[in-house]
Scaffold this active site. Sequence first.
Site, PDB file in Angstrom:
ATOM      1  N   VAL A 110       2.113   8.362  13.933  1.00  0.00           N
ATOM      2  CA  VAL A 110       1.485   9.047  13.152  1.00  0.00           C
ATOM      3  C   VAL A 110       1.149  10.767  13.681  1.00  0.00           C
ATOM      4  O   VAL A 110       1.442  11.470  13.301  1.00  0.00           O
ATOM      5  CB  VAL A 110       0.450   8.575  12.115  1.00  0.00           C
ATOM      6  CG1 VAL A 110      -0.276   9.427  11.145  1.00  0.00           C
ATOM      7  CG2 VAL A 110       1.104   7.498  11.500  1.00  0.00           C
ATOM      8  N   LYS A 165      -7.266   2.797   6.648  1.00  0.00           N
ATOM      9  CA  LYS A 165      -7.214   2.145   5.405  1.00  0.00           C
ATOM     10  C   LYS A 165      -7.982   1.139   5.453  1.00  0.00           C
ATOM     11  O   LYS A 165      -9.926   1.414   4.257  1.00  0.00           O
ATOM     12  CB  LYS A 165      -5.814   1.894   4.639  1.00  0.00           C
ATOM     13  CG  LYS A 165      -5.647   0.619   4.015  1.00  0.00           C
ATOM     14  CD  LYS A 165      -4.307  -0.301   3.492  1.00  0.00           C
ATOM     15  CE  LYS A 165      -4.492  -0.407   5.098  1.00  0.00           C
ATOM     16  NZ  LYS A 165      -3.215  -0.627   5.833  1.00  0.00           N
ATOM     17  N   VAL A 204      -4.371   6.106   1.642  1.00  0.00           N
ATOM     18  CA  VAL A 204      -3.566   5.666   0.652  1.00  0.00           C
ATOM     19  C   VAL A 204      -2.369   5.783   0.667  1.00  0.00           C
ATOM     20  O   VAL A 204      -1.585   7.641  -0.457  1.00  0.00           O
ATOM     21  CB  VAL A 204      -4.342   5.343  -1.216  1.00  0.00           C
ATOM     22  CG1 VAL A 204      -3.547   4.721  -1.658  1.00  0.00           C
ATOM     23  CG2 VAL A 204      -5.485   4.738  -0.203  1.00  0.00           C
ATOM     24  N   GLY A 246       0.342   6.174   2.164  1.00  0.00           N
ATOM     25  CA  GLY A 246       1.020   7.672   2.490  1.00  0.00           C
ATOM     26  C   GLY A 246       1.570   8.665   2.212  1.00  0.00           C
ATOM     27  O   GLY A 246       0.859   9.960   2.291  1.00  0.00           O
ATOM     28  N   GLY A 282      12.258  -2.288  10.892  1.00  0.00           N
ATOM     29  CA  GLY A 282      10.649  -1.209  11.020  1.00  0.00           C
ATOM     30  C   GLY A 282       9.550  -1.256   9.603  1.00  0.00           C
ATOM     31  O   GLY A 282       8.132  -1.187   9.117  1.00  0.00           O
ATOM     32  N   GLU A 328       5.737  -5.874   9.942  1.00  0.00           N
ATOM     33  CA  GLU A 328       5.379  -6.349  11.154  1.00  0.00           C
ATOM     34  C   GLU A 328       5.386  -7.879  11.627  1.00  0.00           C
ATOM     35  O   GLU A 328       5.766  -8.310  11.077  1.00  0.00           O
ATOM     36  CB  GLU A 328       3.721  -6.451  11.355  1.00  0.00           C
ATOM     37  CG  GLU A 328       3.245  -5.081  11.323  1.00  0.00           C
ATOM     38  CD  GLU A 328       1.935  -4.666  11.193  1.00  0.00           C
ATOM     39  OE1 GLU A 328       1.053  -5.468  12.328  1.00  0.00           O
ATOM     40  OE2 GLU A 328       1.051  -3.757  10.344  1.00  0.00           O
ATOM     41  N   ASP A 374      -3.556  -6.096   2.430  1.00  0.00           N
ATOM     42  CA  ASP A 374      -3.358  -4.357   2.609  1.00  0.00           C
ATOM     43  C   ASP A 374      -3.035  -3.546   1.228  1.00  0.00           C
ATOM     44  O   ASP A 374      -3.852  -2.750   0.861  1.00  0.00           O
ATOM     45  CB  ASP A 374      -1.607  -4.326   3.298  1.00  0.00           C
ATOM     46  CG  ASP A 374      -1.399  -2.969   3.409  1.00  0.00           C
ATOM     47  OD1 ASP A 374      -1.953  -2.537   3.888  1.00  0.00           O
ATOM     48  OD2 ASP A 374      -0.608  -1.825   2.446  1.00  0.00           O
ATOM     49  N   LYS A 388      -6.321  -0.520   0.008  1.00  0.00           N
ATOM     50  CA  LYS A 388      -5.788   0.975  -0.804  1.00  0.00           C
ATOM     51  C   LYS A 388      -6.517   0.841  -2.300  1.00  0.00           C
ATOM     52  O   LYS A 388      -7.116   1.663  -2.214  1.00  0.00           O
ATOM     53  CB  LYS A 388      -4.090   0.781  -1.229  1.00  0.00           C
ATOM     54  CG  LYS A 388      -4.048   0.906   0.236  1.00  0.00           C
ATOM     55  CD  LYS A 388      -2.645   0.597   0.296  1.00  0.00           C
ATOM     56  CE  LYS A 388      -2.029   0.630   2.066  1.00  0.00           C
ATOM     57  NZ  LYS A 388      -0.090   0.542   1.889  1.00  0.00           N
ATOM     58  N   GLY A 421       4.933   5.528   6.879  1.00  0.00           N
ATOM     59  CA  GLY A 421       6.430   7.144   7.690  1.00  0.00           C
ATOM     60  C   GLY A 421       5.416   7.472   8.441  1.00  0.00           C
ATOM     61  O   GLY A 421       4.489   8.347   7.873  1.00  0.00           O
TER      62      GLY A 421
END
Lengths: 417, 417
Positions: free
Chosen positions: B15, B107, B134, B136, B189, B192, B203, B207, B304
């Site tokens: 990032v 996050k 939150v 992206g 990708g 994980e 996750d 958020k 991304g």
Amino acid sequence: MEKQVKIAVLGLGVVASGLVENLNAAKEKIKQQTNLTFSIAKVLVRSRENKEEQAKKHQLTLTTDVNEILDDPTIDIVVELIGGTDAAKKWIIKALKQKKHVVTANKDLIAQFGNELTSIAKQSNVSLFYEASVAGGIPILHTLNNSFIADEITGIKGILNGTTNFMLTQMAELGLSYDKALQTAQAAGFAEANPTNDVDGWDAAYKLMILVRLAFAKDLALKDIKIVGIQSITQKDNDYAQKLGYQIKLLAQVKKIEEHLYAEVAPVLLSNTHPLAVVKNEMNGILIESKAMGTSMFYGPGAGASPTAQSVLADILAIAQNMTNKQPVPQMSVSNLPNCEIHEEVVSDYYFLLSDCTVDLANFLEKQEVKTLSLSQTDLIEAAFVAKQLTIKQKDWLIEQLQQVSHIKQILSVVEE
Amino acid sequence: MEKQVKIAVLGLGVVASGLVENLNAAKEKIKQQTNLTFSIAKVLVRSRENKEEQAKKHQLTLTTDVNEILDDPTIDIVVELIGGTDAAKKWIIKALKQKKHVVTANKDLIAQFGNELTSIAKQSNVSLFYEASVAGGIPILHTLNNSFIADEITGIKGILNGTTNFMLTQMAELGLSYDKALQTAQAAGFAEANPTNDVDGWDAAYKLMILVRLAFAKDLALKDIKIVGIQSITQKDNDYAQKLGYQIKLLAQVKKIEEHLYAEVAPVLLSNTHPLAVVKNEMNGILIESKAMGTSMFYGPGAGASPTAQSVLADILAIAQNMTNKQPVPQMSVSNLPNCEIHEEVVSDYYFLLSDCTVDLANFLEKQEVKTLSLSQTDLIEAAFVAKQLTIKQKDWLIEQLQQVSHIKQILSVVEE
């Protein structure tokens, strides 16, 4: 430290009434979160008749003289909700020159004179905000001005007119004719008695002009946009579209191809899997394509008193929060991109509806080396198909060929996912 | 008047690299539109190894000592992109106390400590922004903080986890098993090596906590949210969902019922006509229900490097534009709503999948006065149906009845349009 912000409203129609009510409902929450207290100091009405009761209920001070507002140095923000482009323009210019911030929902005015008005606002060091002018409740202008400021937008696709989207949805889902769909829209309050502005595509084109100015820093005129209305859409087109996996939508589009813009408003066949396919009835949706972000889409009510009033209120709050700043929130200015023009190499899919077909179409199209997605020909009387990946030249050439063996009843662009 | 803004970045992963590239690409445009020039003054890395080439290419000054950044009075904005909650929290607090604005995409940190960190930011009169934490690329926090500030939000529905949405889309569209879909997501990708955090719903829950704080001014703990992962979803469920007109989605939801909040993350059957049904694969979508606006929906990339970096950049720009203001953009604080709790009168539709059914189900359900939308029972071995409008009590009672005549294999909530 608590701060008092004084607002004046020009007009007391449905949106202005919605604003008064939404502001009252949110007063406590706004004060708690921003330390700002808002009061509506004056409301301009054409005549006091029929408005006295509403004024009394909400303790509004009415005036019929606009100068009582424009010359009042205690008023911070003028909210223009009278519509039209004559008086509204004159009064907004005067307000800006008197160092008042201005909020408006006036799409026609901003589309045509937004650049001029923004310049005047800049010179006076005040803000001119107009979120409600495009897609009522969707905060798209704010988002373009903030979240996309460092991105490079390459295209916009929008369902920007609630009236036509309502009609097309009713036609597709209930099998209504165009005329019946228009009547239904009028009865539901989604279409005016004279629907020309909506069904001819002008309303969507004005909104597209505003989006283009913020997204591409480019001032378009109406003549720069190819505009086609929805009057030619029939139940037959809807039947075929559904069979082929599409919905017919009035789509406002702008694409940046190299350094050229291509803008149009026209009915298209939109794939059922396209994100904008969920935009039904009176809702609006706007899809942004950009280099860094990829695809984003924003969906919400396109009109209605309460959503429109809420967008106006969000503008008022944004201005008020920046007022202490003495520096208005930056607005995009217009750059020197070349004029909007059709780029000959634009490639698209096209839907054709034919009648009186004298040949076996599958065979015919194969011979012409036209790739088709789907072909629906039950007999020689009628046929529909989608031709893939045609340049404008190829499309024109295909039209010529088809005219020799059939009668072309409809041609629409196709937008895939 | 041109202003120079100095940024320091903690971390140089994907990032952060995206941020460096997007900032370079947009430098001219930003300068033109805001009169701001940005420079990345320092970048914190764990070790200089493997980073020297990148540093050289973009003329970055690397450091392995965070205090070279936190104690540098010339740095205006610290961007935290190292992740985790230990060092990140400590350093963000120090940065805020040193009167530096902070932008983070973290996050986990914001979900758990956002309220504490926001208080520190307020005390220091600087901004803490975290749009990228939150969804992206979707500017949802900014929108909540601005466009909805005067509205009353009543509910949020979100597809907030790209990994599980990718898996569920692959399962539905390609008929993949859960395991195969997970492998595909890992290969692409999107997942994980250890996918627990995503597939268990944590996750999405983090958020949701951040959204709830901004939308309802309420600090939730993880334990306040009913969390169910997607591991129990089978191809069988997908087959039935498709047959009945639904898609299975991991949906994060919060509803305000009277003065109570009810929050959950769980797989549900979402109607194909629901606006969120267009959110496929790794995309995210958030639907807001509010009093004034009605229904709004925001759709975009959930993760991304480039979209996430772009959200970080939008935060940086928002802060920089307000820096001259000396007054940070207001952030919502936490109010005293009662704790999140299940409201017994919540009414929902439920999907049931049964096996070893010993009765004629249509008959059985009719006797129990259960309204069903659809029933799919080809034999006594297996059956699926959607029961309409059950309270939680009624659902529990129905489960008891069904257990006497069948084996219940799956129960999921159903979300209609």
